[in-house]
Design an enzyme around this catalytic site. Structure first.
Site, PDB file in Angstrom:
ATOM      1  N   LEU A 255      -0.548 -40.643  14.146  1.00 41.85           N
ATOM      2  CA  LEU A 255      -0.474 -39.186  13.742  1.00 41.85           C
ATOM      3  C   LEU A 255      -1.704 -38.616  13.188  1.00 41.85           C
ATOM      4  O   LEU A 255      -1.457 -37.381  12.923  1.00 41.85           O
ATOM      5  CB  LEU A 255       0.753 -39.048  12.722  1.00 41.85           C
TER       6      LEU A 255
ATOM      7  N   HIS B  25       1.772 -54.225  20.525  1.00 45.31           N
ATOM      8  CA  HIS B  25       0.976 -53.879  21.876  1.00 45.31           C
ATOM      9  C   HIS B  25       0.474 -55.476  22.694  1.00 45.31           C
ATOM     10  O   HIS B  25      -0.859 -55.665  22.670  1.00 45.31           O
ATOM     11  CB  HIS B  25       0.054 -53.136  22.020  1.00 45.31           C
TER      12      HIS B  25
ATOM     13  N   ASN C 127      -7.207 -50.301  23.538  1.00 45.90           N
ATOM     14  CA  ASN C 127      -7.244 -51.589  22.839  1.00 45.90           C
ATOM     15  C   ASN C 127      -5.878 -51.969  22.782  1.00 45.90           C
ATOM     16  O   ASN C 127      -5.264 -51.220  21.922  1.00 45.90           O
ATOM     17  CB  ASN C 127      -8.078 -51.410  21.515  1.00 45.90           C
TER      18      ASN C 127
ATOM     19  N   ASP D 179       1.960 -46.527  20.865  1.00 43.33           N
ATOM     20  CA  ASP D 179       0.816 -46.743  20.375  1.00 43.33           C
ATOM     21  C   ASP D 179       0.146 -45.434  20.727  1.00 43.33           C
ATOM     22  O   ASP D 179      -1.123 -45.315  21.250  1.00 43.33           O
ATOM     23  CB  ASP D 179      -0.048 -47.816  21.153  1.00 43.33           C
TER      24      ASP D 179
END
Lengths: 311, 183, 426
Positions: free
Chosen positions: C61, C230, C276, C303
């Protein structure tokens, strides 16, 4: 053809076109007054974000011989970093009225990225380790000139050195293969990209094995940083295994050609002075640089732009 | 009175024999105008004029066999001021293997039209030296000049429409009308 | 004097079943589930799925520190439009979320925006420097139960071991961004043929897998709870599958972009595709999808990584990695994920709510007396990204020009609609 950014984008017929156009330019450069009005009124801007006096001068001379005006922006490396400056620089220069940009940058892809910020033609003078198409065209022209053949079928071209980080290698592999040559890469595994299985090349880690069968021996420069990055143990070991030594020159075919894109790292990839190498064409590579670049500029900006549709 | 054939089919205006005779006549005229062949040099314009230049030179050298008049070829595409009419013909390179300074250069082309090719040729010659004089020999003069250029030696004067196509080879000269006459 | 909200004509999907019914909400909870209900605000849910609001385990954020890219308010709005009612805020802010002051600030900003529950995560190491532990106990007391150094992986194995031991004592979850930094120096994209052609350094798969393996073994000896952020490679999925078979307390997430985009996109030189871990191959995508189907991967997390336009206009090697994700997650997953809707809901809502330990309020069934954090979406609607209409402050979405399937129509947060007919209400 609007841009010259990579050999694969240029394509086989584009490459042949430029090579043939170069003959015209070579002839012009031999005249007592080597200048034609073909690009009069056009402006060519050099945007060199990486130092390169030789290539930049080569392009500027080419532009001037075609009567184009030149602008030079030698952007120092420190101000290079923000994309904002690049965009602003390109847009501002375009507003001044520029027909072509000649761009060299350490980042891959810049010649494609700046397309969105300008309507001018874009010539890639080197983007990172990706492509250096005019060098490849110069090299093809030089070989053609020496062997008097338009195609390289059956020719064995050996490229030696830091392939992994070399834009010259990437462009040349494409160009030489397009013309039918058989390309062999010679380097330690650490200086080759992790996977070249999809490239039209053979790989050999031992230079001495391919010396006797090479028609062209193309030496690449090894930067001294490669040692500190762990790619080679020492420059000395690299030079012993992969450098052009007196002994290796003696084992070359009589007709074999030796080439190097410059600048040379004496004592590293070249242990011997090139002027002592009988078949070195390094000086021809330099001489042909202007003619090739004239052909490129004319092809993009001059009447040559209509070549495609004409009989 | 129309000398044009129907649309798009070629109409012969000079036969092979006519062409040959014109070349012989032009060769004689060149020698006559210049009172001999001293200092003479023939330069054919790529591509259409080179075969004529060769033919004229051969003829001259047959007539006056004491000295050989040199012949060269000039590619004007890089000297043009207009795009498209004569783009670069790949492979048709300039070859002038002699010194032009002080020479009387006879430019040779197949068809004289707007005159721009000849203007470009004269500029091209400047790259090679400073001729004493430049003369112009053409097989066909088809009119529609856009510049103050006039030929010294002409094979045939041929009135044409601007968009007609004229082709000249050793087999003859042909016109193809691209538009109905009168348009 | 809160209004009653009624969701009309939708299909409710809960853990234990589905039913067609209207839902009436009052004072932040569901008060009735039945037919033909009436209320002050009536939301048309015909053709839509009605289910618990989504929970994102992984959103950047950017506030404090990089407000030009996004703020907690704009990020919350993007989340609400994407059907989210809770976002776990990543700690790589400036200053980083390694102190109670910053944690409280982030939480407060979230409350002020009032669009989603903003759940701040904490750093594992102080300043995310990877050298010393952050004050995890203090942060845990301030309500943090999810810690990560995301953006980097903790490189030092012995430090990671200490962190896991400490975390076990606190009962909190550590989450790892698996990347052995020495193997990815200067890397811009996955190590593959495309990167060979471009002359760019690549990010080899083992750079992720080595750390996944290491941390699985560290979990084995410490007994702490670990969540893998991720995951992007087939082998990572295999490693996690084996670890779960051994009963280790491990969970894992995958992003929508790693399920739908491949490494070859980098050949366009467009750094919107730079991320990434990097985009990978079709084989990796296949393996990730299998991992979703067999439960190896527990959650889909966005993400969401906004970057100002100027930064993403830089060359491939200079541009920062990251893509937007909150507003497109559902549309991407339904269009490209090859998943049943019920599985999608589990992956976007029920499972992440549990992993974030907020399943007392989120990921709940739609039933009487349950908290009203609800997402209503049309699973068939085709749409495409309009950069002008994104709620995010940034525009680095890789889905421009692609057709997505499935769009959120209404979102209800604590009983109040935050999104009605695809429009944010504040």
């Amino acid at each position: 053809m609007k841009h010259l950014r990579s050999i694969d984008e240029l394509g086989h017929s584009g490459l042949l076109e430029i090579l043939q156009l170069t003959d015209h330019m070579t002839e012009i450069n031999q005249r007592p007054v080597p200048k034609v009005p073909a690009l009069r009124g056009r402006t060519v801007a050099s945007l060199f974000f990486e130092d390169s006096t030789r290539t930049r001068l080569s392009f500027e001379t080419a532009a001037k011989r075609l009567s184009a005006d030149t602008l030079t922006f030698n952007v120092s490396t420190s101000s290079v970093n923000k994309g904002e400056s690049l965009r602003d620089t390109v847009a501002t220069i375009t507003d001044m009225g520029v027909d072509a940009f000649v761009v060299r940058h350490k980042s891959v892809g810049i010649p494609w990225q700046i397309e969105q910020w300008t309507k001018a033609s874009i010539i890639n003078a080197g983007d990172g380790a990706h492509q250096h198409p005019t060098q490849a065209i110069v090299d093809c022209y030089t070989i053609r000139e020496a062997t008097h053949t338009a195609r390289f079928d059956g020719m064995q071209i050996t490229i030696v050195g830091d392939i992994k980080h070399s834009r010259v290698a990437r462009s040349n592999i494409q160009a030489f293969s397009m013309l039918g040559a058989k390309v062999t890469l010679v380097a330690p595994p650490t200086l080759l990209p992790p996977d070249v299985s999809h490239w039209p090349v053979d790989v050999n880690h031992h230079l001495d094995e391919v010396i006797p069968t090479s028609d062209v021996l193309y030496m690449l420069r090894l930067q001294s940083e490669r040692m500190s990055q762990g790619h080679v143990p020492t420059l000395r070991e690299y030079s012993e295994q992969y450098g052009l030594t007196q002994k290796r020159v003696a084992r070359l075919r009589d007709s074999a050609i030796v080439m190097h894109p410059g600048p040379m790292n004496r004592g590293v990839e070249m242990q011997i002075d090139p002027s002592d190498v009988k078949n070195s064409l390094i000086h021809r590579q330099v001489a042909n640089g202007v003619s090739v670049r004239m052909a490129v500029l004319f092809d993009l900006l001059g009447s040559g732009a209509n070549l495609g549709g004409q009989a | 009175m129309s000398t044009y054939a129907s649309l798009n089919s070629p109409h012969e205006v000079m036969s092979a024999t006519d062409v040959r005779r014109a070349i012989v006549r032009i060769a004689h005229e060149i020698i006559e105008r210049n009172h001999g062949i001293e200092g003479l040099a023939i330069v054919g314009l790529q591509r259409g004029g080179t075969w004529i230049a060769e033919a004229i030179t051969k003829q001259i050298n047959e007539i006056e066999s004491s000295v050989t008049v040199p012949v060269g070829a000039l590619d004007v595409s890089l000297h043009r001021d207009d795009i498209g009419i004569r783009p670069v013909s790949l492979g048709a390179i300039t070859d002038i293997p002699f010194d032009l300074t002080g020479a009387t250069v006879v430019l040779v082309d197949d068809v004289l039209f707007t005159g721009r090719t000849v203007r470009a040729a004269m500029e091209g010659l400047n790259n090679f030296g400073r001729p004493r004089a430049v003369q112009l020999a053409v097989l066909i003069d088809r009119g529609h000049r856009e510049l103050p250029i006039r030929p010294d030696f002409v094979g045939k004067n041929l009135p044409t429409q601007k968009d007609d196509d004229v082709s000249a080879t050793s087999d003859g000269v042909r016109i193809t009308a691209m538009n109905a006459s009168g348009k | 004097m809160s209004k009653t909200v009624v969701i009309k004509g939708g299909k409710i999907i809960n853990h234990d079943g589905e039913l067609r019914a209207d839902v009436r909400i009052e004072n932040e909870i569901v008060v009735e589930v039945g037919a033909n209900l009436k209320g002050d605000v009536e939301l048309d849910a015909s053709g839509c799925i009605v289910t618990s609001g989504f929970v994102d385990l992984h959103a950047h954020l950017r506030e404090p520190g990089k407000e030009e890219a996004e703020t907690i308010e704009t990020g919350s709005r993007a989340g609400a439009l994407g059907g989210y009612t809770a976002l776990v805020a990543m700690p790589n802010t400036d200053p980083p979320q390694d102190s109670v002051a910053v944690i409280d600030f982030v939480r407060e900003q979230g409350k002020r925006a009032g669009l989603v529950d903003v759940i701040p995560s904490g750093c594992i190491t102080l300043g995310r420097q990877g050298e010393t532990l952050a004050p995890m106990a203090e942060l845990a007391q301030a309500g943090v139960n999810f810690f990560t150094d995301d953006g980097f992986g903790v490189q030092d194995a012995s430090l990671m071991r200490r962190a896991l031991e400490y975390a076990r004592g606190l009962g909190v979850t550590l989450a790892q961004h698996c990347e052995v930094a020495e193997l990815t120096k200067g890397a811009v994209m996955s190590e593959c043929q495309c990167c060979t052609d471009l002359g760019l350094p690549g990010w080899p798969a083992i750079a992720e897998e080595l750390m996944v393996f290491r941390d699985i073994e560290l979990v084995r000896i410490t007994g702490a709870t670990m969540h893998f952020l991720h995951l992007s490679t087939a082998r990572s999925v295999d490693l996690v599958r084996a670890a779960k078979r051994d009963g280790l307390p491990i969970t894992a997430e995958v992003t929508p972009h790693h399920l739908s985009l491949t490494q070859e996109l980098l050949a366009s030189y467009d750094s919107v595709y730079k991320v990434n871990p990097p985009l990978r191959s079709n084989d990796d995508i296949r393996a990730l999808k299998i991992g979703l189907l067999d439960g190896t991967i527990d959650a889909i997390a966005t993400d969401h990584a906004p970057h100002p336009r100027r930064d993403k206009e830089m060359s491939l090697d200079m541009a920062p990695p990251g893509m937007l994700g909150l507003e497109t997650a559902l549309g991407v997953v339904l269009a490209f994920g090859d998943l049943e809707i019920k599985d999608v809901v589990a992956l976007l809502s029920w499972n992440p709510a549990r992993i974030a330990k907020i399943d007392n309020a989120h990921g709940r069934p739609i039933a009487v007396s349950e908290p009203a954090n609800i997402c209503i979406f049309d699973p068939e609607l085709s749409w495409s990204v309009d950069l002008q209409r994104l709620a995010s402050k940034s525009i680095n979405s890789p889905y421009v020009g692609r057709t997505l399937r499935g769009k959120v129509r209404h979102t209800i947060f604590r009983g109040t609609p935050t999104v009605i007919d695809g429009q944010a209400q504040k």
